[in-house]
Design an enzyme around this catalytic site. Structure first.
Site, PDB file in Angstrom:
ATOM      1  N   GLU A   1      37.682  16.452  -3.340  1.00 32.10           N
ATOM      2  CA  GLU A   1      37.611  15.607  -4.540  1.00 32.10           C
ATOM      3  C   GLU A   1      38.972  15.516  -5.218  1.00 32.10           C
ATOM      4  OE1 GLU A   1      34.314  17.229  -6.782  1.00 32.10           O
ATOM      5  OE2 GLU A   1      32.875  16.413  -5.336  1.00 32.10           O
TER       6      GLU A   1
ATOM      7  N   GLU B   1      32.106  13.853   6.002  1.00 33.93           N
ATOM      8  CA  GLU B   1      31.981  13.174   7.300  1.00 33.93           C
ATOM      9  C   GLU B   1      33.239  12.392   7.636  1.00 33.93           C
ATOM     10  OE1 GLU B   1      29.987  13.241   4.643  1.00 33.93           O
ATOM     11  OE2 GLU B   1      28.253  11.993   5.051  1.00 33.93           O
TER      12      GLU B   1
HETATM   13  N1  THU Z   1      29.525  13.781  -0.284  1.00 33.88           N
HETATM   14  C1  THU Z   1      29.879  13.971   1.012  1.00 33.88           C
HETATM   15  O1  THU Z   1      30.791  14.730   1.312  1.00 33.88           O
HETATM   16  N2  THU Z   1      29.218  13.267   1.959  1.00 33.88           N
HETATM   17  C2  THU Z   1      28.228  12.365   1.700  1.00 33.88           C
HETATM   18  O2  THU Z   1      27.813  11.652   2.582  1.00 33.88           O
HETATM   19  C3  THU Z   1      27.644  12.310   0.365  1.00 33.88           C
HETATM   20  C4  THU Z   1      28.474  12.875  -0.717  1.00 33.88           C
HETATM   21  C5  THU Z   1      30.288  14.475  -1.315  1.00 33.88           C
HETATM   22  C6  THU Z   1      31.168  13.555  -2.121  1.00 33.88           C
HETATM   23  C7  THU Z   1      31.309  14.298  -3.397  1.00 33.88           C
HETATM   24  O3  THU Z   1      32.425  15.180  -3.281  1.00 33.88           O
HETATM   25  C8  THU Z   1      30.042  15.132  -3.512  1.00 33.88           C
HETATM   26  O4  THU Z   1      29.427  15.091  -2.245  1.00 33.88           O
HETATM   27  C9  THU Z   1      29.065  14.609  -4.552  1.00 33.88           C
HETATM   28  O5  THU Z   1      28.830  13.261  -4.372  1.00 33.88           O
END
Ligand code: THU
Length: 184
Positions: free
Chosen positions: A96, A107
């Site tokens: 993030e 992914e």
């Molecule tokens: N997130 C993922 O890493 N993969 C997904 O397919 C859904 C969401 C992460 C993004 C963000 O850092 C956190 O989950 C909350 O949305």
């Protein structure tokens, strides 16, 4: 630690030849199928080329990858692992940013890692997220999966601990996807 790495490596090397031949054969067949049936509804074939031990390995790798997640804002760690046709497992986690929109999902981190290492064909993907309910891929990640993975490729979702694993396919996650075939 080294013991674990050596064991994993030995396991991967042993399986590499099988994946390569099975997957290459499958890719050839699937391309033919795709030419005649654009929606590829024979979605079960591909899960035949990955055994349970490899699926377990992949899920474990996704869960381990989630431990590296940088998610101070959402506090929602996610890990992903792709098994390449070269027999290697490529992992990634969500990363993030204070400018929220720049954050990237696990992914995409994992598949971009694989492509950056020279692997563009995959046998399966696992993702791990959520304490209870397993996370599923967001829309953006589904579109990126479609770029590199066949509709029949198995995708496994698991939570971060020990919950049930769900199996689906890329084609089920994003039916009627826009892909490179439209740009020809
Ligand atoms: N997130 C993922 O890493 N993969 C997904 O397919 C859904 C969401 C992460 C993004 C963000 O850092 C956190 O989950 C909350 O949305």
């Amino acid at each position: 630690m080294w013991g674990l790495c050596d064991k994993k490596l030995g396991h991967q090397v042993k399986k590499r030849k099988k994946y390569e031949s099975d997957a290459q054969k499958f890719f050839k067949e699937e391309r033919n199928v795709c030419r005649s049936v654009p929606l590829c509804d024979n979605i079960l074939i591909m899960s035949d080329i990955i055994d349970k031990e490899s699926v377990d390995d992949l899920i474990l790798s996704a869960r381990e990858a989630a431990e590296s997640a940088y998610c101070p804002y959402s506090k929602y760690p996610v890990g992903a692992a792709f098994l390449g046709v070269d027999g290697e497992i490529y992992t990634g986690c969500n990363v993030e940013n204070a400018a929220y929109g720049l954050s990237i999902c696990a992914e995409r981190t994992a598949i971009f890692n694989a492509v950056g290492c020279g692997c563009r064909q995959f046998v399966a993907m696992a993702m791990a997220g959520g304490q209870k309910q397993a996370a599923t891929p967001c829309g953006a990640c589904r579109q990126v999966l479609v770029e590199f993975c066949l509709p029949a490729m198995p995708v496994y979702f698991a939570n971060l601990t020990d919950g049930e694993v769900t199996e689906t396919t890329v084609g089920t996650l994003l039916p009627l996807a826009f892909g490179k075939q439209y740009l020809k």
